[in-house]
Design a protein around this motif. Structure first.
Motif, PDB file in Angstrom:
ATOM      1  N   ASP A   1       0.843  -1.202   0.000  1.00 59.70           N
ATOM      2  CA  ASP A   1       0.000   0.000   0.000  1.00 59.70           C
ATOM      3  C   ASP A   1       0.880   1.254   0.000  1.00 59.70           C
ATOM      4  OD1 ASP A   1      -2.324  -1.505   0.024  1.00 59.70           O
ATOM      5  OD2 ASP A   1      -2.648  -1.276   2.191  1.00 59.70           O
ATOM      6  N   THR A   2       1.934   1.233   0.801  1.00 58.45           N
ATOM      7  CA  THR A   2       2.867   2.358   0.844  1.00 58.45           C
ATOM      8  C   THR A   2       3.576   2.512  -0.497  1.00 58.45           C
ATOM      9  OG1 THR A   2       3.169   2.066   3.229  1.00 58.45           O
ATOM     10  CG2 THR A   2       4.853   3.342   2.055  1.00 58.45           C
ATOM     11  N   ILE A   3       3.992   1.399  -1.101  1.00 60.25           N
ATOM     12  CA  ILE A   3       4.644   1.447  -2.414  1.00 60.25           C
ATOM     13  C   ILE A   3       3.682   2.027  -3.449  1.00 60.25           C
ATOM     14  CG2 ILE A   3       5.590   0.038  -4.296  1.00 60.25           C
ATOM     15  CD1 ILE A   3       7.503   0.484  -1.865  1.00 60.25           C
ATOM     16  N   ASP A   4       2.411   1.635  -3.399  1.00 56.69           N
ATOM     17  CA  ASP A   4       1.408   2.202  -4.313  1.00 56.69           C
ATOM     18  C   ASP A   4       1.319   3.716  -4.145  1.00 56.69           C
ATOM     19  OD1 ASP A   4       0.740  -0.220  -5.485  1.00 56.69           O
ATOM     20  OD2 ASP A   4      -1.059  -0.512  -4.264  1.00 56.69           O
ATOM     21  N   ARG A   5       1.308   4.166  -2.903  1.00 57.61           N
ATOM     22  CA  ARG A   5       1.222   5.601  -2.634  1.00 57.61           C
ATOM     23  C   ARG A   5       2.470   6.328  -3.133  1.00 57.61           C
ATOM     24  NH1 ARG A   5       0.782   5.739   3.198  1.00 57.61           N
ATOM     25  NH2 ARG A   5       0.930   7.993   2.964  1.00 57.61           N
ATOM     26  N   LEU A   6       3.648   5.744  -2.892  1.00 62.98           N
ATOM     27  CA  LEU A   6       4.892   6.352  -3.375  1.00 62.98           C
ATOM     28  C   LEU A   6       4.916   6.407  -4.905  1.00 62.98           C
ATOM     29  CD1 LEU A   6       7.518   4.736  -0.980  1.00 62.98           C
ATOM     30  CD2 LEU A   6       6.968   7.184  -1.154  1.00 62.98           C
ATOM     31  N   THR A   7       4.473   5.330  -5.535  1.00 65.67           N
ATOM     32  CA  THR A   7       4.439   5.280  -6.998  1.00 65.67           C
ATOM     33  C   THR A   7       3.505   6.347  -7.543  1.00 65.67           C
ATOM     34  OG1 THR A   7       4.914   2.910  -6.920  1.00 65.67           O
ATOM     35  CG2 THR A   7       4.033   3.767  -8.982  1.00 65.67           C
ATOM     36  N   SER A   8       2.363   6.514  -6.936  1.00 64.13           N
ATOM     37  CA  SER A   8       1.413   7.551  -7.364  1.00 64.13           C
ATOM     38  C   SER A   8       1.994   8.945  -7.154  1.00 64.13           C
ATOM     39  CB  SER A   8       0.105   7.422  -6.587  1.00 64.13           C
ATOM     40  OG  SER A   8      -0.531   6.215  -6.909  1.00 64.13           O
ATOM     41  N   TRP A   9       2.665   9.138  -6.040  1.00 62.88           N
ATOM     42  CA  TRP A   9       3.291  10.438  -5.754  1.00 62.88           C
ATOM     43  C   TRP A   9       4.350  10.769  -6.798  1.00 62.88           C
ATOM     44  CZ3 TRP A   9       8.394  11.494  -4.130  1.00 62.88           C
ATOM     45  CH2 TRP A   9       8.628  12.825  -3.763  1.00 62.88           C
TER      46      TRP A   9
ATOM     47  N   VAL B   1      17.469   0.753  -2.059  1.00 61.49           N
ATOM     48  CA  VAL B   1      17.482  -0.124  -3.234  1.00 61.49           C
ATOM     49  C   VAL B   1      16.199  -0.951  -3.280  1.00 61.49           C
ATOM     50  CG1 VAL B   1      18.614  -2.132  -4.300  1.00 61.49           C
ATOM     51  CG2 VAL B   1      19.992  -0.235  -3.454  1.00 61.49           C
ATOM     52  N   ILE B   2      15.823  -1.515  -2.142  1.00 58.01           N
ATOM     53  CA  ILE B   2      14.620  -2.350  -2.086  1.00 58.01           C
ATOM     54  C   ILE B   2      13.378  -1.528  -2.431  1.00 58.01           C
ATOM     55  CG2 ILE B   2      13.112  -3.684  -0.543  1.00 58.01           C
ATOM     56  CD1 ILE B   2      15.796  -4.460   0.953  1.00 58.01           C
ATOM     57  N   ILE B   3      13.253  -0.350  -1.836  1.00 56.66           N
ATOM     58  CA  ILE B   3      12.101   0.512  -2.110  1.00 56.66           C
ATOM     59  C   ILE B   3      12.072   0.906  -3.588  1.00 56.66           C
ATOM     60  CG2 ILE B   3      11.087   2.799  -1.667  1.00 56.66           C
ATOM     61  CD1 ILE B   3      12.267   2.470   1.244  1.00 56.66           C
ATOM     62  N   THR B   4      13.217   1.274  -4.127  1.00 56.43           N
ATOM     63  CA  THR B   4      13.291   1.682  -5.526  1.00 56.43           C
ATOM     64  C   THR B   4      12.915   0.537  -6.450  1.00 56.43           C
ATOM     65  OG1 THR B   4      14.969   3.329  -4.974  1.00 56.43           O
ATOM     66  CG2 THR B   4      14.814   2.670  -7.287  1.00 56.43           C
ATOM     67  N   ALA B   5      13.361  -0.674  -6.118  1.00 52.10           N
ATOM     68  CA  ALA B   5      13.004  -1.846  -6.929  1.00 52.10           C
ATOM     69  C   ALA B   5      11.504  -2.112  -6.847  1.00 52.10           C
ATOM     70  CB  ALA B   5      13.797  -3.066  -6.477  1.00 52.10           C
ATOM     71  N   MET B   6      10.930  -1.969  -5.673  1.00 55.47           N
ATOM     72  CA  MET B   6       9.495  -2.195  -5.523  1.00 55.47           C
ATOM     73  C   MET B   6       8.696  -1.154  -6.303  1.00 55.47           C
ATOM     74  SD  MET B   6       9.348  -3.318  -1.501  1.00 55.47           S
ATOM     75  CE  MET B   6       7.660  -3.964  -1.476  1.00 55.47           C
ATOM     76  N   VAL B   7       9.134   0.100  -6.255  1.00 54.78           N
ATOM     77  CA  VAL B   7       8.458   1.157  -7.015  1.00 54.78           C
ATOM     78  C   VAL B   7       8.593   0.886  -8.518  1.00 54.78           C
ATOM     79  CG1 VAL B   7       8.535   3.617  -7.621  1.00 54.78           C
ATOM     80  CG2 VAL B   7       8.561   2.926  -5.216  1.00 54.78           C
TER      81      VAL B   7
ATOM     82  N   GLU C   1      20.874   3.958  -7.017  1.00 48.16           N
ATOM     83  CA  GLU C   1      20.776   3.530  -5.617  1.00 48.16           C
ATOM     84  C   GLU C   1      21.827   2.476  -5.272  1.00 48.16           C
ATOM     85  OE1 GLU C   1      19.124   5.079  -3.422  1.00 48.16           O
ATOM     86  OE2 GLU C   1      17.828   6.273  -4.715  1.00 48.16           O
ATOM     87  N   VAL C   2      22.089   1.538  -6.191  1.00 43.04           N
ATOM     88  CA  VAL C   2      23.117   0.525  -5.949  1.00 43.04           C
ATOM     89  C   VAL C   2      24.487   1.198  -5.827  1.00 43.04           C
ATOM     90  CG1 VAL C   2      24.323  -1.462  -6.965  1.00 43.04           C
ATOM     91  CG2 VAL C   2      21.828  -1.388  -6.941  1.00 43.04           C
ATOM     92  N   GLY C   3      24.726   2.218  -6.634  1.00 47.01           N
ATOM     93  CA  GLY C   3      25.970   2.981  -6.524  1.00 47.01           C
ATOM     94  C   GLY C   3      26.121   3.629  -5.163  1.00 47.01           C
ATOM     95  N   GLU C   4      25.017   4.077  -4.594  1.00 43.62           N
ATOM     96  CA  GLU C   4      25.059   4.669  -3.258  1.00 43.62           C
ATOM     97  C   GLU C   4      25.367   3.623  -2.195  1.00 43.62           C
ATOM     98  OE1 GLU C   4      21.543   7.075  -2.729  1.00 43.62           O
ATOM     99  OE2 GLU C   4      22.039   8.303  -4.482  1.00 43.62           O
ATOM    100  N   VAL C   5      24.923   2.384  -2.401  1.00 36.83           N
ATOM    101  CA  VAL C   5      25.297   1.297  -1.494  1.00 36.83           C
ATOM    102  C   VAL C   5      26.807   1.084  -1.561  1.00 36.83           C
ATOM    103  CG1 VAL C   5      25.121  -1.182  -1.017  1.00 36.83           C
ATOM    104  CG2 VAL C   5      23.066   0.111  -1.590  1.00 36.83           C
ATOM    105  N   ALA C   6      27.338   1.023  -2.776  1.00 37.64           N
ATOM    106  CA  ALA C   6      28.776   0.824  -2.950  1.00 37.64           C
ATOM    107  C   ALA C   6      29.569   1.950  -2.284  1.00 37.64           C
ATOM    108  CB  ALA C   6      29.117   0.729  -4.434  1.00 37.64           C
ATOM    109  N   GLU C   7      29.119   3.179  -2.482  1.00 35.75           N
ATOM    110  CA  GLU C   7      29.791   4.324  -1.857  1.00 35.75           C
ATOM    111  C   GLU C   7      29.770   4.203  -0.335  1.00 35.75           C
ATOM    112  OE1 GLU C   7      29.511   9.221  -1.708  1.00 35.75           O
ATOM    113  OE2 GLU C   7      28.031   8.084  -2.849  1.00 35.75           O
ATOM    114  N   ALA C   8      28.641   3.777   0.219  1.00 31.99           N
ATOM    115  CA  ALA C   8      28.530   3.632   1.668  1.00 31.99           C
ATOM    116  C   ALA C   8      29.439   2.514   2.195  1.00 31.99           C
ATOM    117  CB  ALA C   8      27.073   3.378   2.068  1.00 31.99           C
ATOM    118  N   VAL C   9      29.524   1.404   1.470  1.00 28.76           N
ATOM    119  CA  VAL C   9      30.410   0.307   1.892  1.00 28.76           C
ATOM    120  C   VAL C   9      31.863   0.763   1.856  1.00 28.76           C
ATOM    121  CG1 VAL C   9      31.287  -1.987   1.268  1.00 28.76           C
ATOM    122  CG2 VAL C   9      28.824  -1.559   1.265  1.00 28.76           C
ATOM    123  N   ILE C  10      32.244   1.450   0.777  1.00 27.82           N
ATOM    124  CA  ILE C  10      33.609   1.969   0.679  1.00 27.82           C
ATOM    125  C   ILE C  10      33.879   2.938   1.826  1.00 27.82           C
ATOM    126  CG2 ILE C  10      35.113   3.469  -0.710  1.00 27.82           C
ATOM    127  CD1 ILE C  10      33.780   2.067  -3.203  1.00 27.82           C
ATOM    128  N   GLY C  11      32.896   3.780   2.112  1.00 28.84           N
ATOM    129  CA  GLY C  11      33.046   4.731   3.214  1.00 28.84           C
ATOM    130  C   GLY C  11      33.065   4.072   4.579  1.00 28.84           C
TER     131      GLY C  11
END
Length: 104
Positions: A6-14, A71-77, A37-47
């Motif tokens: 339901d939250t993903i539906d709302r985010l997608t509509s927004w 990443v998970i939210i973006t994939a769901m959207v 988003e995956v690039g941001e994961v990589a940056e965070a791991v490196i950091g």
């Protein structure tokens, strides 16, 4: 999982309300957003591991957790943007992966 979808539906509509692109382009952009988003994961791991000598330890493992959630939210959207049956598609796919991976 219903509240999650339901939250993903709302985010997608927004997101859709703030875009003026045709649907097909919107789908492609949602999928491409995953790469960002995956690039941001990589940056965070490196950091978090201090592997960039110029920046040192610039992130925490909590930052990595947060980026993984993005990443998970973006994939769901992206999936929801692709199909209105996203929850069913995901549940079926998860079931198939579990069946073939956890059998025995």
């Amino acid at each position: 999982m219903t509240d999650t979808w339901d939250t993903i539906d709302r985010l997608t509509s927004w997101i859709a309300a703030h875009h003026t692109l045709p649907h097909q382009q919107d789908v492609l952009l949602r999928i491409l957003k995953l790469s960002e988003e995956v690039g941001e994961v990589a940056e965070a791991v490196i950091g978090a591991t201090g592997q960039n000598p110029r920046k040192g330890t610039s992130h925490t493992w909590q930052d990595v957790e947060s980026e993984l959630c993005d990443v998970i939210i973006t994939a769901m959207v992206a999936l929801r943007t692709l199909t209105p049956e996203a929850a069913e598609v995901f549940a079926g796919h998860l079931r198939r992966v579990a069946d073939r991976s956890l059998e025995g």
